[in-house]
Design a protein around this motif. Structure first.
Motif, PDB file in Angstrom:
ATOM      1  N   ARG A  45       0.851  -1.184   0.000  1.00  0.00           N
ATOM      2  CA  ARG A  45       0.000   0.000   0.000  1.00  0.00           C
ATOM      3  C   ARG A  45       0.884   1.230   0.000  1.00  0.00           C
ATOM      4  NH1 ARG A  45      -5.120   0.112   3.991  1.00  0.00           N
ATOM      5  NH2 ARG A  45      -5.223  -1.937   2.991  1.00  0.00           N
ATOM      6  N   GLU A  46       0.562   2.198  -0.861  1.00  0.00           N
ATOM      7  CA  GLU A  46       1.377   3.398  -0.974  1.00  0.00           C
ATOM      8  C   GLU A  46       0.550   4.664  -0.814  1.00  0.00           C
ATOM      9  OE1 GLU A  46       3.200   3.653  -4.833  1.00  0.00           O
ATOM     10  OE2 GLU A  46       1.290   3.853  -5.878  1.00  0.00           O
ATOM     11  N   PHE A  47       1.204   5.686  -0.349  1.00  0.00           N
ATOM     12  CA  PHE A  47       0.580   6.996  -0.172  1.00  0.00           C
ATOM     13  C   PHE A  47       0.272   7.622  -1.529  1.00  0.00           C
ATOM     14  CE2 PHE A  47      -0.259  11.109   1.458  1.00  0.00           C
ATOM     15  CZ  PHE A  47       0.430  12.014   0.679  1.00  0.00           C
ATOM     16  N   VAL A  48      -0.877   8.277  -1.618  1.00  0.00           N
ATOM     17  CA  VAL A  48      -1.264   8.978  -2.841  1.00  0.00           C
ATOM     18  C   VAL A  48      -1.380  10.481  -2.590  1.00  0.00           C
ATOM     19  CG1 VAL A  48      -3.060   9.270  -4.594  1.00  0.00           C
ATOM     20  CG2 VAL A  48      -2.470   6.969  -3.769  1.00  0.00           C
ATOM     21  N   ALA A  49      -2.193  10.864  -1.605  1.00  0.00           N
ATOM     22  CA  ALA A  49      -2.423  12.280  -1.345  1.00  0.00           C
ATOM     23  C   ALA A  49      -2.946  12.457   0.064  1.00  0.00           C
ATOM     24  CB  ALA A  49      -3.414  12.862  -2.353  1.00  0.00           C
ATOM     25  N   ALA A  50      -2.737  13.648   0.610  1.00  0.00           N
ATOM     26  CA  ALA A  50      -3.250  13.952   1.945  1.00  0.00           C
ATOM     27  C   ALA A  50      -3.685  15.401   2.005  1.00  0.00           C
ATOM     28  CB  ALA A  50      -2.189  13.668   3.007  1.00  0.00           C
ATOM     29  N   ASN A  52      -4.924  18.508   5.030  1.00  0.00           N
ATOM     30  CA  ASN A  52      -5.045  18.800   6.463  1.00  0.00           C
ATOM     31  C   ASN A  52      -6.491  19.083   6.818  1.00  0.00           C
ATOM     32  OD1 ASN A  52      -5.377  21.438   5.469  1.00  0.00           O
ATOM     33  ND2 ASN A  52      -4.328  22.324   7.234  1.00  0.00           N
ATOM     34  N   TRP A  53      -6.755  19.359   8.063  1.00  0.00           N
ATOM     35  CA  TRP A  53      -8.135  19.461   8.527  1.00  0.00           C
ATOM     36  C   TRP A  53      -8.908  20.563   7.824  1.00  0.00           C
ATOM     37  CZ3 TRP A  53     -10.559  23.631  10.765  1.00  0.00           C
ATOM     38  CH2 TRP A  53      -9.719  24.719  11.061  1.00  0.00           C
ATOM     39  N   SER A  54      -8.261  21.673   7.492  1.00  0.00           N
ATOM     40  CA  SER A  54      -8.972  22.810   6.905  1.00  0.00           C
ATOM     41  C   SER A  54      -9.038  22.742   5.391  1.00  0.00           C
ATOM     42  CB  SER A  54      -8.283  24.106   7.315  1.00  0.00           C
ATOM     43  OG  SER A  54      -6.997  24.189   6.690  1.00  0.00           O
ATOM     44  N   GLY A  55      -8.201  21.902   4.790  1.00  0.00           N
ATOM     45  CA  GLY A  55      -8.149  21.834   3.337  1.00  0.00           C
ATOM     46  C   GLY A  55      -7.141  22.780   2.726  1.00  0.00           C
ATOM     47  N   ARG A  56      -6.481  23.590   3.558  1.00  0.00           N
ATOM     48  CA  ARG A  56      -5.550  24.588   3.032  1.00  0.00           C
ATOM     49  C   ARG A  56      -4.177  24.004   2.714  1.00  0.00           C
ATOM     50  NH1 ARG A  56      -7.551  27.712   7.515  1.00  0.00           N
ATOM     51  NH2 ARG A  56      -9.267  29.067   6.857  1.00  0.00           N
ATOM     52  N   SER A  57      -3.901  22.834   3.238  1.00  0.00           N
ATOM     53  CA  SER A  57      -2.600  22.206   2.999  1.00  0.00           C
ATOM     54  C   SER A  57      -2.810  20.826   2.398  1.00  0.00           C
ATOM     55  CB  SER A  57      -1.815  22.093   4.304  1.00  0.00           C
ATOM     56  OG  SER A  57      -0.579  21.434   4.092  1.00  0.00           O
ATOM     57  N   THR A  58      -2.105  20.566   1.295  1.00  0.00           N
ATOM     58  CA  THR A  58      -2.210  19.266   0.633  1.00  0.00           C
ATOM     59  C   THR A  58      -0.828  18.746   0.284  1.00  0.00           C
ATOM     60  OG1 THR A  58      -2.443  20.300  -1.544  1.00  0.00           O
ATOM     61  CG2 THR A  58      -4.478  19.781  -0.362  1.00  0.00           C
ATOM     62  N   ASP A  59      -0.753  17.473   0.047  1.00  0.00           N
ATOM     63  CA  ASP A  59       0.507  16.850  -0.348  1.00  0.00           C
ATOM     64  C   ASP A  59       0.207  15.676  -1.256  1.00  0.00           C
ATOM     65  OD1 ASP A  59       3.063  14.793   0.900  1.00  0.00           O
ATOM     66  OD2 ASP A  59       3.399  16.660  -0.187  1.00  0.00           O
ATOM     67  N   TYR A  60       1.104  15.417  -2.200  1.00  0.00           N
ATOM     68  CA  TYR A  60       0.886  14.367  -3.186  1.00  0.00           C
ATOM     69  C   TYR A  60       2.138  13.521  -3.381  1.00  0.00           C
ATOM     70  CZ  TYR A  60      -3.129  17.248  -4.477  1.00  0.00           C
ATOM     71  OH  TYR A  60      -4.297  17.964  -4.459  1.00  0.00           O
ATOM     72  N   ALA A  61       1.916  12.287  -3.739  1.00  0.00           N
ATOM     73  CA  ALA A  61       3.027  11.462  -4.186  1.00  0.00           C
ATOM     74  C   ALA A  61       3.500  11.999  -5.533  1.00  0.00           C
ATOM     75  CB  ALA A  61       2.583  10.009  -4.330  1.00  0.00           C
ATOM     76  N   ILE A 104      -0.976  17.179   8.285  1.00  0.00           N
ATOM     77  CA  ILE A 104      -0.460  16.017   7.561  1.00  0.00           C
ATOM     78  C   ILE A 104       0.823  15.542   8.239  1.00  0.00           C
ATOM     79  CG2 ILE A 104       0.388  15.186   5.349  1.00  0.00           C
ATOM     80  CD1 ILE A 104      -1.235  17.482   4.040  1.00  0.00           C
ATOM     81  N   PRO A 105       0.915  14.286   8.612  1.00  0.00           N
ATOM     82  CA  PRO A 105       2.135  13.820   9.272  1.00  0.00           C
ATOM     83  C   PRO A 105       3.300  13.760   8.304  1.00  0.00           C
ATOM     84  CG  PRO A 105       0.642  11.985   8.888  1.00  0.00           C
ATOM     85  CD  PRO A 105      -0.095  13.236   8.506  1.00  0.00           C
TER      86      PRO A 105
END
Length: 125
Positions: A45-50, A52-61, A104-105
């Motif tokens: 299993r691999e990370f795709v996207a995350a 944060n609680w407010s939606g203002r911060s995102t991260d992608y593979a 996001i951790p």
């Protein structure tokens, strides 16, 4: 009992698009970060996207940057993954996840509190 219900998976041709949804039930997750992971046959299993609680911060593979977009609507207690320009390499079972943190951790696989049951995305060439 808390459950995550994913929807939107299916069969699509290469170059096409799909939008996945994740709707937790049992309680609100509006104050927690959430994410998407995927697992292809024979792979981990691999990370795709995350997000944060407010939606203002995102991260992608790196493999999905520029093609996938993660978003959330806290008022609807729902998270989305818009997937564009799909390729056969995107074929996998996609899982939504709720973290036990608001942000996001650093290690994306850590701090996952709840997993969804998964939805299959198949991209044909």
């Amino acid at each position: 009992q808390v459950q995550l219900a994913e929807s939107g998976g299916g069969l699509v041709q290469a170059g096409g698009s799909l939008r996945l949804s994740c709707a937790p039930s049992g309680r609100s997750f509006s104050t927690y970060a959430m994410g998407w992971f995927r697992q292809a046959p024979g792979k981990e299993r691999e990370f795709v996207a995350a997000i944060n609680w407010s939606g203002r911060s995102t991260d992608y593979a790196d493999s999905v940057k520029g093609r996938f977009t993660i978003s959330r609507e806290n008022a609807k207690n729902t998270m989305y993954l818009q997937m564009n320009s799909l390729t056969p390499e995107d074929t996998a079972v996609y899982y939504c996840a709720v973290y036990s943190l608001a942000s996001i951790p650093v290690v994306r696989k850590n701090y996952v509190e709840v997993w969804g049951q998964g939805t299959l995305v198949t991209v044909s060439s």
